[in-house]
Write an enzyme that holds these catalytic residues in place. Sequence first.
Site, short mmCIF file in Angstrom:
data_model
loop_
_atom_site.label_atom_id
_atom_site.label_comp_id
_atom_site.label_asym_id
_atom_site.label_seq_id
_atom_site.Cartn_x
_atom_site.Cartn_y
_atom_site.Cartn_z
N LEU A 207 44.55 37.45 42.92
CA LEU A 207 43.85 36.73 41.42
C LEU A 207 43.37 35.09 42.59
CD1 LEU A 207 46.35 36.86 38.66
CD2 LEU A 207 44.13 36.90 38.42
N ASP A 208 42.47 34.77 42.30
CA ASP A 208 41.86 33.75 42.74
C ASP A 208 42.37 32.58 43.19
OD1 ASP A 208 39.34 35.18 42.71
OD2 ASP A 208 38.52 35.04 41.70
#
Length: 340
Positions: A207-208
């Site tokens: 996940l960024d």
Amino acid sequence: MPNSPPRPPSGPAAAPCASDGPAPSPVPAQRAVLRRPDLAPKAASPRPAAPPRPSRAPAPTGYRTASAGFVAPVRQAAVRAPAPLASNGLPTSRLNKRMAELGLCSRREADDWIAQGWVKVNGTVAEMGVQVLPTDRIEVDRVAQGLQGQRVTILLHKPMGYVSGQAEDGHTPAVALINPRTRWREDPSRQRFSPPQLRGLAPAGRLDIDSVGLLVLTQDGRVARQLIGEDSTVDKEYLVRVQYGAVATNVQSAFPADQLARLCHGLSLDGQALKPARVEWQNPEQLRFVLTEGKKRQIRRMCELVGLKVVGLKRIRIGGVTLGNLPVGHWRYLSAHERF
């Protein structure tokens, strides 16, 4: 005291001859004359002409020549060697790969178990690197199964500002949130937390740093392969808040329908066509994405290609496991009955 007569100069030049008249008077010595050096440059001798440069050889196979004469390498697609065949003509594979395909463990775990002598093929203890047939019987010792049963999988509601994997650029990794204080009070699992559970705990899907939502951290190679393996078919669901140019409210009415269709199928990233996705409006400012692949910053880059700007991204589901009511920054164990 009377002056003595001058002494004649010595040397053959001073000796008088009989035919000469009276001796000549002595000649005073002359000073040496210093001459200024000639500063005029000397004519340079002509250099031999350089041999003509050889003409450029033709570019080797696999190279592309541009119009300006620059030769640049062409990136070639990797060619996989065909699987070896047994004497009966059936394809074989390495034992560790076959064990991973069967969902017994990861390849790394398989190598460890084989080295410990915990794996048998058709009743015989296997050796490292052995090739097996799809019909071969593979058995794993109970010791290895017991060790695998102690590996944990953790579900974390990742907040913004944390990176999924290793620390980078001064940002804290999400695994730093796994401690007894941040465990969800409503976690139904009876498993107790212990520091060894943090060893080898790695994210199975990223996940960024600017994204939030469900992040899976696991010690189990089977789970990691199921979620991020090359042949993974597990889908992930995201809620994505967007803007369209200067339009920040009721974006749905301003965004062209044909561009929404491109989000579903028709875009490419890094020169590769993306797999079909399910994209639909959740509300006038928010899209719902369901993907079966996970390229780096895929959703954000997809939106950029159709003129959308992502202002918020949250993952709410991975396969059959949902984020649910798990609070931001808290975690829980994957329950025994849950399946991705």
